[in-house]
Design a protein around this motif. Sequence first.
Motif, PDB file in Angstrom:
ATOM      1  N   ARG A   3      -5.910  43.559  -9.110  1.00 30.27           N
ATOM      2  CA  ARG A   3      -6.484  44.863  -9.439  1.00 30.27           C
ATOM      3  C   ARG A   3      -7.083  45.565  -8.217  1.00 30.27           C
ATOM      4  N   THR A   4      -7.010  44.928  -7.073  1.00 29.90           N
ATOM      5  CA  THR A   4      -7.570  45.503  -5.846  1.00 29.90           C
ATOM      6  C   THR A   4      -6.568  46.420  -5.165  1.00 29.90           C
ATOM      7  N   ILE A   5      -7.025  47.606  -4.786  1.00 34.06           N
ATOM      8  CA  ILE A   5      -6.222  48.509  -3.963  1.00 34.06           C
ATOM      9  C   ILE A   5      -6.592  48.247  -2.507  1.00 34.06           C
ATOM     10  N   ILE A   6      -5.607  47.941  -1.697  1.00 36.50           N
ATOM     11  CA  ILE A   6      -5.845  47.543  -0.319  1.00 36.50           C
ATOM     12  C   ILE A   6      -5.693  48.751   0.602  1.00 36.50           C
ATOM     13  N   MET A   9     -15.567  51.531 -10.057  1.00 34.24           N
ATOM     14  CA  MET A   9     -14.831  51.118  -8.864  1.00 34.24           C
ATOM     15  C   MET A   9     -15.822  50.701  -7.792  1.00 34.24           C
ATOM     16  N   SER A  10     -15.527  49.629  -7.098  1.00 39.67           N
ATOM     17  CA  SER A  10     -16.359  49.130  -6.003  1.00 39.67           C
ATOM     18  C   SER A  10     -15.571  49.202  -4.705  1.00 39.67           C
ATOM     19  N   LEU A  11     -16.224  49.705  -3.646  1.00 37.82           N
ATOM     20  CA  LEU A  11     -15.611  49.757  -2.323  1.00 37.82           C
ATOM     21  C   LEU A  11     -16.151  48.613  -1.488  1.00 37.82           C
ATOM     22  N   ILE A  12     -15.272  47.740  -1.022  1.00 40.60           N
ATOM     23  CA  ILE A  12     -15.679  46.573  -0.246  1.00 40.60           C
ATOM     24  C   ILE A  12     -15.108  46.697   1.154  1.00 40.60           C
ATOM     25  N   ASP A  13     -15.997  46.774   2.140  1.00 37.30           N
ATOM     26  CA  ASP A  13     -15.588  46.873   3.545  1.00 37.30           C
ATOM     27  C   ASP A  13     -15.517  45.471   4.122  1.00 37.30           C
ATOM     28  N   LEU A  14     -14.308  44.949   4.254  1.00 39.70           N
ATOM     29  CA  LEU A  14     -14.123  43.594   4.755  1.00 39.70           C
ATOM     30  C   LEU A  14     -14.127  43.580   6.279  1.00 39.70           C
ATOM     31  N   PRO A  15     -14.665  42.523   6.872  1.00 43.66           N
ATOM     32  CA  PRO A  15     -14.675  42.439   8.332  1.00 43.66           C
ATOM     33  C   PRO A  15     -13.286  42.130   8.872  1.00 43.66           C
ATOM     34  N   GLY A  16     -13.105  42.406  10.155  1.00 43.45           N
ATOM     35  CA  GLY A  16     -11.857  42.031  10.792  1.00 43.45           C
ATOM     36  C   GLY A  16     -11.784  40.523  10.968  1.00 43.45           C
ATOM     37  N   GLN A  67      -0.120  42.235   7.866  1.00 45.01           N
ATOM     38  CA  GLN A  67       0.627  41.037   7.468  1.00 45.01           C
ATOM     39  C   GLN A  67       0.013  40.400   6.229  1.00 45.01           C
ATOM     40  N   MET A  68      -1.328  40.313   6.190  1.00 41.94           N
ATOM     41  CA  MET A  68      -2.011  39.747   5.019  1.00 41.94           C
ATOM     42  C   MET A  68      -1.764  40.597   3.782  1.00 41.94           C
ATOM     43  N   ALA A  69      -1.772  41.919   3.951  1.00 43.40           N
ATOM     44  CA  ALA A  69      -1.530  42.820   2.817  1.00 43.40           C
ATOM     45  C   ALA A  69      -0.121  42.648   2.272  1.00 43.40           C
ATOM     46  N   GLN A  70       0.864  42.537   3.168  1.00 47.90           N
ATOM     47  CA  GLN A  70       2.247  42.370   2.717  1.00 47.90           C
ATOM     48  C   GLN A  70       2.467  41.018   2.057  1.00 47.90           C
ATOM     49  N   THR A  71       1.697  40.009   2.485  1.00 44.57           N
ATOM     50  CA  THR A  71       1.819  38.677   1.879  1.00 44.57           C
ATOM     51  C   THR A  71       1.262  38.662   0.468  1.00 44.57           C
ATOM     52  N   THR A  72       0.106  39.290   0.271  1.00 43.88           N
ATOM     53  CA  THR A  72      -0.553  39.272  -1.038  1.00 43.88           C
ATOM     54  C   THR A  72      -0.036  40.355  -1.975  1.00 43.88           C
ATOM     55  N   ASP A  73       0.581  41.385  -1.406  1.00 40.04           N
ATOM     56  CA  ASP A  73       1.143  42.482  -2.209  1.00 40.04           C
ATOM     57  C   ASP A  73       2.589  42.695  -1.773  1.00 40.04           C
ATOM     58  N   ARG A 100     -10.531  33.573   4.782  1.00 39.14           N
ATOM     59  CA  ARG A 100     -10.771  33.180   3.393  1.00 39.14           C
ATOM     60  C   ARG A 100     -11.542  34.269   2.646  1.00 39.14           C
ATOM     61  N   MET A 101     -12.490  34.906   3.320  1.00 36.29           N
ATOM     62  CA  MET A 101     -13.258  35.978   2.700  1.00 36.29           C
ATOM     63  C   MET A 101     -12.356  37.155   2.336  1.00 36.29           C
ATOM     64  N   ALA A 102     -11.474  37.533   3.271  1.00 34.56           N
ATOM     65  CA  ALA A 102     -10.577  38.660   3.021  1.00 34.56           C
ATOM     66  C   ALA A 102      -9.593  38.341   1.898  1.00 34.56           C
ATOM     67  N   LEU A 103      -9.034  37.134   1.934  1.00 37.21           N
ATOM     68  CA  LEU A 103      -8.059  36.745   0.905  1.00 37.21           C
ATOM     69  C   LEU A 103      -8.674  36.703  -0.477  1.00 37.21           C
ATOM     70  N   LYS A 104      -9.952  36.384  -0.563  1.00 35.63           N
ATOM     71  CA  LYS A 104     -10.633  36.321  -1.859  1.00 35.63           C
ATOM     72  C   LYS A 104     -10.521  37.649  -2.597  1.00 35.63           C
ATOM     73  N   TYR A 105     -10.564  38.750  -1.849  1.00 33.50           N
ATOM     74  CA  TYR A 105     -10.528  40.072  -2.477  1.00 33.50           C
ATOM     75  C   TYR A 105      -9.107  40.636  -2.570  1.00 33.50           C
ATOM     76  N   VAL A 106      -8.314  40.508  -1.509  1.00 25.02           N
ATOM     77  CA  VAL A 106      -7.005  41.167  -1.506  1.00 25.02           C
ATOM     78  C   VAL A 106      -6.001  40.484  -2.429  1.00 25.02           C
ATOM     79  N   THR A 107      -6.245  39.230  -2.798  1.00 28.46           N
ATOM     80  CA  THR A 107      -5.327  38.554  -3.722  1.00 28.46           C
ATOM     81  C   THR A 107      -5.514  39.002  -5.173  1.00 28.46           C
ATOM     82  N   ASP A 108      -6.646  39.650  -5.457  1.00 29.64           N
ATOM     83  CA  ASP A 108      -6.884  40.162  -6.814  1.00 29.64           C
ATOM     84  C   ASP A 108      -5.875  41.276  -7.117  1.00 29.64           C
TER      85      ASP A 108
END
Length: 388
Positions: free
Chosen positions: A39-42, A1-8, A59-65, A29-37
């Motif tokens: 297998r990623t837990i947000i 498992m990898s923990l990725i700390d995305l910027p605001g 809002q981004m989390a609800q859109t992608t998940d 775009r950077m955040a969406l690259k990871y949260v759209t996967d």
Amino acid sequence: MSLIDLPGITRIPLKGSDQPQNIEEITKRMALKYVTDKRTIILCVIPANIDITTSEALQMAQTTDAKGLRTIGVITKIDIMDKGTNAKKALLGQEVSLRLGYVGVKLRSQQDIKSGKPIQVALEDEKQYFAKHPVYSTMGPGYTGTKTLSDKLSKILYTHIKHNLPDIIKEIGERIMEVKERLTELGPPMPEEPNEKMQMAWTMVMEFCARFKNAISGREHVKKQRKEKGQQYQGGAQIKIMYYHLLKEYSRPDYKVTQEYDDDFLNNAIILHEGDSMPGFPSADVFVSLIQPQIEQLKNPAIDLIQDVYNYLEDLATNIQSECFIRFPSFGEEIMEKIIDVMQEEREKTRYLIESIIESEQTYMFTNDPEYLNTRTDIVTVSYSNNT
């Protein structure tokens, strides 16, 4: 498992920094690259001292998940909320609901970090804070504390891995196969002895020659067709089709060599070449003058076909070369230069041969052809002789 700390999501570039004007687009775009996967837990981190309904991260989390199967809300800065306010409604999901819920945490302050406050001490302080708080202490378990977040995340991670494990195993198997195929393409290790290096170079050259010959004969295409199940003709079959198209153009039933000549043109040619010969017996020069320009017209299509075949063979050789010399691209480029030199030389020889054949046909008119003797030289038509 990898923990990725995305910027605001940064909206305005920081003054005096190297941040570009489109920094907002870049961070999104950077955040969406990871949260759209899938297998990623947000872990959607939301400060408690802001209106949760304005959180762009949520809002981004609800859109992608959309189903909320992999999003956990984490509410921070609970301890610095205005007096008389609390995050109870947010934690209970009464403001914005999440399927996996929210967990409130009290983290170390910047001053605690600077002073070197141990994490274990900070965790104990957090535990005491929620236990003594008049609102959070009355809430049931599972809503506050880093320990609660850790346990909850572990359970979700276990379920997530169990659900995605078949796909992960399949992907690992595919990656292993790709690596094995790549290793096979790379071949054995690079030898150290000069004679062994020469043998390796010679082996690659011979492999290229064999594959090029097989491509022309069709054996290379048959192997690829079995593997890829393709129907496109390649190699010698494609070249043969190119020949056939030219032959078909000049041998179709409705094609006539003299289709460009009308009666006036033919009569004029007879008069020009009649000279002092007896009338009614056209000179052979008439036939020669009419047929030679038509034979000349075959030259350009034939030369164009030579160039088309050359281009196809050069592309074919380039593709095979890139595969045979994949380990040594510089060596492959040098080999390709020699191949092109040879192919260009053979192209010019072929061009000369075709031009010579066409010129020979123009120079000598062969009239002993059975069809010409039987059907093209009758002065009296067959229907007329039968009637008489």
